[in-house]
Scaffold this motif. Structure first.
Motif, PDB file in Angstrom:
ATOM      1  N   ILE B  98     -46.259  -6.619  13.662  1.00  0.00           N
ATOM      2  CA  ILE B  98     -45.110  -7.152  14.410  1.00  0.00           C
ATOM      3  C   ILE B  98     -45.543  -8.411  15.156  1.00  0.00           C
ATOM      4  CG2 ILE B  98     -43.495  -6.730  16.307  1.00  0.00           C
ATOM      5  CD1 ILE B  98     -43.427  -3.812  15.497  1.00  0.00           C
ATOM      6  N   GLY B  99     -46.723  -8.365  15.747  1.00  0.00           N
ATOM      7  CA  GLY B  99     -47.242  -9.540  16.439  1.00  0.00           C
ATOM      8  C   GLY B  99     -47.378 -10.729  15.501  1.00  0.00           C
ATOM      9  N   ILE B 100     -47.902 -10.455  14.292  1.00  0.00           N
ATOM     10  CA  ILE B 100     -48.037 -11.533  13.301  1.00  0.00           C
ATOM     11  C   ILE B 100     -46.673 -12.102  12.969  1.00  0.00           C
ATOM     12  CG2 ILE B 100     -48.698 -12.025  10.912  1.00  0.00           C
ATOM     13  CD1 ILE B 100     -50.727  -9.657  11.272  1.00  0.00           C
ATOM     14  N   ASP B 101     -45.702 -11.204  12.813  1.00  0.00           N
ATOM     15  CA  ASP B 101     -44.342 -11.627  12.485  1.00  0.00           C
ATOM     16  C   ASP B 101     -43.818 -12.607  13.538  1.00  0.00           C
ATOM     17  OD1 ASP B 101     -41.792 -11.126  10.894  1.00  0.00           O
ATOM     18  OD2 ASP B 101     -41.130 -10.630  12.916  1.00  0.00           O
ATOM     19  N   VAL B 102     -43.979 -12.224  14.797  1.00  0.00           N
ATOM     20  CA  VAL B 102     -43.464 -13.073  15.876  1.00  0.00           C
ATOM     21  C   VAL B 102     -44.183 -14.422  15.889  1.00  0.00           C
ATOM     22  CG1 VAL B 102     -43.229 -13.305  18.367  1.00  0.00           C
ATOM     23  CG2 VAL B 102     -42.774 -11.099  17.269  1.00  0.00           C
ATOM     24  N   ILE B 103     -45.502 -14.373  15.734  1.00  0.00           N
ATOM     25  CA  ILE B 103     -46.278 -15.624  15.769  1.00  0.00           C
ATOM     26  C   ILE B 103     -45.860 -16.562  14.641  1.00  0.00           C
ATOM     27  CG2 ILE B 103     -48.588 -16.608  15.470  1.00  0.00           C
ATOM     28  CD1 ILE B 103     -49.657 -14.033  16.836  1.00  0.00           C
ATOM     29  N   VAL B 104     -45.825 -16.022  13.416  1.00  0.00           N
ATOM     30  CA  VAL B 104     -45.496 -16.874  12.266  1.00  0.00           C
ATOM     31  C   VAL B 104     -44.081 -17.423  12.397  1.00  0.00           C
ATOM     32  CG1 VAL B 104     -45.143 -16.907   9.762  1.00  0.00           C
ATOM     33  CG2 VAL B 104     -47.112 -15.707  10.730  1.00  0.00           C
ATOM     34  N   ARG B 105     -43.149 -16.612  12.866  1.00  0.00           N
ATOM     35  CA  ARG B 105     -41.769 -17.095  12.986  1.00  0.00           C
ATOM     36  C   ARG B 105     -41.643 -18.145  14.100  1.00  0.00           C
ATOM     37  NH1 ARG B 105     -38.240 -13.814  14.743  1.00  0.00           N
ATOM     38  NH2 ARG B 105     -39.343 -11.820  14.771  1.00  0.00           N
ATOM     39  N   THR B 106     -42.409 -17.957  15.152  1.00  0.00           N
ATOM     40  CA  THR B 106     -42.348 -18.932  16.243  1.00  0.00           C
ATOM     41  C   THR B 106     -42.892 -20.277  15.796  1.00  0.00           C
ATOM     42  OG1 THR B 106     -42.719 -17.100  17.763  1.00  0.00           O
ATOM     43  CG2 THR B 106     -42.946 -19.328  18.656  1.00  0.00           C
ATOM     44  N   ILE B 107     -44.063 -20.228  15.120  1.00  0.00           N
ATOM     45  CA  ILE B 107     -44.629 -21.477  14.615  1.00  0.00           C
ATOM     46  C   ILE B 107     -43.664 -22.118  13.633  1.00  0.00           C
ATOM     47  CG2 ILE B 107     -46.523 -22.514  13.301  1.00  0.00           C
ATOM     48  CD1 ILE B 107     -48.311 -20.244  14.344  1.00  0.00           C
ATOM     49  N   GLY B 108     -43.138 -21.304  12.703  1.00  0.00           N
ATOM     50  CA  GLY B 108     -42.206 -21.835  11.705  1.00  0.00           C
ATOM     51  C   GLY B 108     -40.953 -22.400  12.353  1.00  0.00           C
ATOM     52  N   GLY B 109     -40.452 -21.699  13.360  1.00  0.00           N
ATOM     53  CA  GLY B 109     -39.209 -22.111  14.020  1.00  0.00           C
ATOM     54  C   GLY B 109     -39.273 -23.543  14.518  1.00  0.00           C
ATOM     55  N   ALA B 110     -40.478 -23.963  14.918  1.00  0.00           N
ATOM     56  CA  ALA B 110     -40.646 -25.327  15.433  1.00  0.00           C
ATOM     57  C   ALA B 110     -40.365 -26.364  14.354  1.00  0.00           C
ATOM     58  CB  ALA B 110     -42.061 -25.496  15.977  1.00  0.00           C
ATOM     59  N   PHE B 111     -40.456 -25.936  13.085  1.00  0.00           N
ATOM     60  CA  PHE B 111     -40.255 -26.881  11.985  1.00  0.00           C
ATOM     61  C   PHE B 111     -38.844 -26.847  11.419  1.00  0.00           C
ATOM     62  CE2 PHE B 111     -44.795 -26.265  12.163  1.00  0.00           C
ATOM     63  CZ  PHE B 111     -45.294 -27.530  11.925  1.00  0.00           C
ATOM     64  N   VAL B 112     -38.003 -25.993  11.983  1.00  0.00           N
ATOM     65  CA  VAL B 112     -36.648 -25.897  11.452  1.00  0.00           C
ATOM     66  C   VAL B 112     -35.755 -26.978  12.036  1.00  0.00           C
ATOM     67  CG1 VAL B 112     -34.579 -24.491  11.292  1.00  0.00           C
ATOM     68  CG2 VAL B 112     -36.819 -23.432  11.021  1.00  0.00           C
ATOM     69  N   GLY B 113     -35.842 -27.165  13.327  1.00  0.00           N
ATOM     70  CA  GLY B 113     -34.968 -28.159  13.954  1.00  0.00           C
ATOM     71  C   GLY B 113     -33.609 -27.563  14.291  1.00  0.00           C
ATOM     72  N   ARG B 114     -32.697 -28.418  14.740  1.00  0.00           N
ATOM     73  CA  ARG B 114     -31.419 -27.918  15.231  1.00  0.00           C
ATOM     74  C   ARG B 114     -30.447 -27.596  14.094  1.00  0.00           C
ATOM     75  NH1 ARG B 114     -27.934 -31.120  17.962  1.00  0.00           N
ATOM     76  NH2 ARG B 114     -29.454 -32.766  17.697  1.00  0.00           N
ATOM     77  N   ASP B 115     -30.461 -28.416  13.066  1.00  0.00           N
ATOM     78  CA  ASP B 115     -29.522 -28.206  11.966  1.00  0.00           C
ATOM     79  C   ASP B 115     -30.157 -27.371  10.876  1.00  0.00           C
ATOM     80  OD1 ASP B 115     -27.634 -29.817  13.236  1.00  0.00           O
ATOM     81  OD2 ASP B 115     -28.674 -31.618  12.496  1.00  0.00           O
ATOM     82  N   PRO B 116     -29.318 -26.684  10.098  1.00  0.00           N
ATOM     83  CA  PRO B 116     -29.853 -25.928   8.960  1.00  0.00           C
ATOM     84  C   PRO B 116     -30.567 -26.867   7.995  1.00  0.00           C
ATOM     85  CG  PRO B 116     -27.557 -25.346   9.363  1.00  0.00           C
ATOM     86  CD  PRO B 116     -27.868 -26.513  10.248  1.00  0.00           C
ATOM     87  N   ARG B 117     -31.572 -26.354   7.329  1.00  0.00           N
ATOM     88  CA  ARG B 117     -32.310 -27.168   6.353  1.00  0.00           C
ATOM     89  C   ARG B 117     -31.890 -26.786   4.939  1.00  0.00           C
ATOM     90  NH1 ARG B 117     -36.497 -30.037   7.921  1.00  0.00           N
ATOM     91  NH2 ARG B 117     -37.284 -29.989   5.790  1.00  0.00           N
TER      92      ARG B 117
END
Ligand SMILES: Nc1ncnc2c1ncn2[C@@H]1O[C@H](COP(=O)(O)OP(=O)(O)OP(=O)(O)O)[C@@H](O)[C@H]1O
Ligand SMILES: [Mg+2]
Lengths: 262, 297
Positions: B98-117
């Protein structure tokens, strides 16, 4: 040569299972390892095959050596690759795989002669050839033991460690297993044979050890052990008069009541 | 009838996504008896990687490269965070995932931006007509790719030495070790496979919504948990069938909820998988194809 010197093994940091054991398995010989329940026989085999780890066991003192080089710290897969194969107590075939798939897994450590080894195993155990495509879990106890031994042979091992191969098998099948062990040895594999059935083991062994409470209490040529009065009484089920308690069950029962050191 | 068949075809397309995710859960479960809650993050990261790769190297090659990339991430995560924990209670390892999940999603989230990709798939909203039923190309693509991957997995587990070793290790770890099977490699490969499968699942989760992804794409992966409860934690076949059943059921509820539940305002679509899970846990805790002993984690 495969050997251990002054080996001390501890489980869970507290249970002292081996207290300074030394033992040698020379190439091409059959060595018998006898002793009462809980004596440490399976523990010794685990130390010789890298399987202590998974039981939370640890070598505290002493060494495991192969041709003089210390190998005790290696992983189980490295032992198998070096030609040491452990046939676990209780057969432990992969029940939901077919017999042949079991054998193919047995070649994992050394796939070089897979086809030839498959033929060799089917020659040793024709019954496995007939049932090669059937689920291993549906084989009889004796057939499963044969499959477990055959599986170990699939990687051309230099040493075979057999943990109580006759356990729970009918006398006829035990004889069959015994002959197979002799044949495997004749084809050049060194064998360390742990047995409850001391009669069988000493009949084919070159050398024998008796362990009790984690210590080696006897270390002699098999022929001497066969004639030793104590061994005859405690392990062969032979009284002073020499009347044989033929049934394996009664031997086992007898031994459970009397302990070697007491 | 055409409406029904249309819903079924959409459900199969959705089910393919669940199947791919569920296969990853099951492969990891079989190799180490742990449910990896990192799957949603792998799916998210995989799809995200594709959105960056497609403009550079095209969609199809992008998916392949992303799948390999996330497989590599799976390898690294397993080696660094999971392997040292082997031997600890399974719930400890589950919590680490679960910790890995949160970490990876948080790091990834920074690359998504405001609009859908944009994922950049060629299917978009295009449809074709099959005997009067309107079928989306993207659903066909999902089913075809999933079928091919399932067949490839079956071949892998049946014919390759390492696949066979993984099956043996799932049945009896110590006996497999005694044959020279390296349990570490088995763990590593199962995490790599799960990562690659999750990537492809993420791609089709994005195409299913029209070809774009946002920060919440990972939520789709949660529905794969009811799928493995339904199919059985340790059954690959169960993952396939469970994925299809839940996907189709969910789509049917989405289309027919007004007829079936006229008294409800909210569409039950989102909670359908969990309702199925509850029923399964009550009547058949080990799932359709699961082994009886693994009914509780
Ligand atoms: N996995 C384990 N964890 C903790 N203690 C163990 C473990 N396996 C064995 N032991 C202990 O180590 C000692 C030696 O056991 P071992 O299994 O080696 O004996 P054995 O001679 O093979 O006995 P048997 O004839 O019953 O197979 C026993 O006291 C046993 O309780
Ligand atoms: Mg034992």
């Amino acid at each position: 040569m495969l050997a251990v010197q002054n080996l001390e093994v501890v489980y869970d940091d507290v249970v002292l299972a081996l207290r300074g054991v030394s033992l040698e398995v020379p190439d091409g010989k059959i060595v018998a390892l006898l002793g009462a329940n809980g004596g440490g026989k399976s523990t010794l085999l685990r130390a010789l095959s890298g399987l202590l780890d998974i039981h939370n066991g640890e070598i505290r003192k002493g060494v495991v050596t192969l041709d003089g080089a210390s190998i005790g710290q290696l992983k189980a897969s490295a032992f198998a690759r070096r030609g040491i194969k452990h046939v676990l107590e209780g057969r432990r075939v992969f029940k939901e795989l077919s017999a042949e798939e079991n054998l193919r897994v047995g070649a994992h450590a050394n796939r070089k002669n897979l086809a030839a080894n498959l033929d060799r195993v089917y020659e040793l155990f024709p019954v496995l050839k007939d049932r090669r495509d059937g689920q291993a879990g549906l084989l009889s106890g004796g057939e499963q033991q044969m499959l477990a031994i055959g599986r170990a042979l699939m990687s051309d091992p230099r040493y075979l460690l057999l943990d109580e191969p006759s356990l729970g098998l009918a006398p006829k099948i035990v004889e069959q297993i015994r002959d197979i062990v002799v044949e495997i040895n004749r084809q050049g594999t060194g064998i360390l044979l742990v047995e409850q059935n001391a009669t069988m083991a000493l009949a084919i062994a070159d050398h024998g050890y008796v362990v009790e409470n984690g210590r080696v209490v006897m270390d002699r040529p098999a022929a001497e052990l066969r004639n030793d009065a104590d061994v005859r009484e405690f392990y062969l089920g032979l009284g002073a008069e020499g009347d044989a308690a033929k049934s394996f069950r009664s031997v086992k029962h007898y031994r459970r009541r009397k302990r070697w050191a007491s | 009838m055409t409406e029904f068949l249309g819903a079924v075809s959409g459900g199969v397309g959705l089910g393919a996504v669940y199947t791919l995710l569920a296969l990853g859960f099951v492969i990891i479960y079989k190799s180490m008896q742990v449910i990896s809650f990192a799957q949603p993050a792998f799916m998210f990261a995989g799809a995200l990687l594709v959105t960056y790769l497609t403009p550079q190297i095209g969609f199809f090659l992008g998916v392949v490269v992303a799948a390999i990339g996330i497989a590599a991430v799976g390898l690294v995560v397993e080696r660094l965070a999971i392997r040292p924990m082997v031997g600890k209670p399974v719930f400890v390892i589950a919590i680490i995932t679960i910790g890995i999940d949160v970490i990876v999603r948080t790091i990834g989230g920074a690359f998504v931006g405001r609009d859908p990709r944009q994922i950049g798939d060629p299917w978009g909203n295009q449809t074709f007509d099959l005997a009067g039923v309107t079928i989306y190309q993207r659903h066909v693509a999902a089913v075809v790719v999933t079928t091919l991957l399932v067949l490839a997995l079956l071949a892998f587990f049946r014919w390759t030495p390492i696949g066979l070793a993984m099956r043996a290790s799932a049945l009896d770890q110590e006996a497999a070790m005694a044959q020279g099977v390296s349990v570490g490699s088995v763990f590593a490969i199962s995490w790599a496979l799960a990562g690659a499968l999750a990537t492809v699942a993420g791609v089709f989760a994005a195409t299913n919504t029209g070809g774009s992804m946002d920060r919440n794409l990972w939520l789709v992966a949660l529905a794969a948990l009811p799928v493995i409860i339904l199919g059985g934690l340790d059954s690959l076949g169960g993952a396939v069938l469970g994925g299809l059943i839940i996907g189709v059921l969910q789509q049917l509820v989405a289309v027919y909820h007004r007829d079936w539940f006229p008294f409800l305002d909210t569409n039950l679509r989102e909670i359908t998988p969990y309702l199925v899970m509850l029923v399964v846990l009550l009547v058949r805790p080990h799932g359709l194809f699961g082994t009886k002993e693994v009914e509780r984690v």
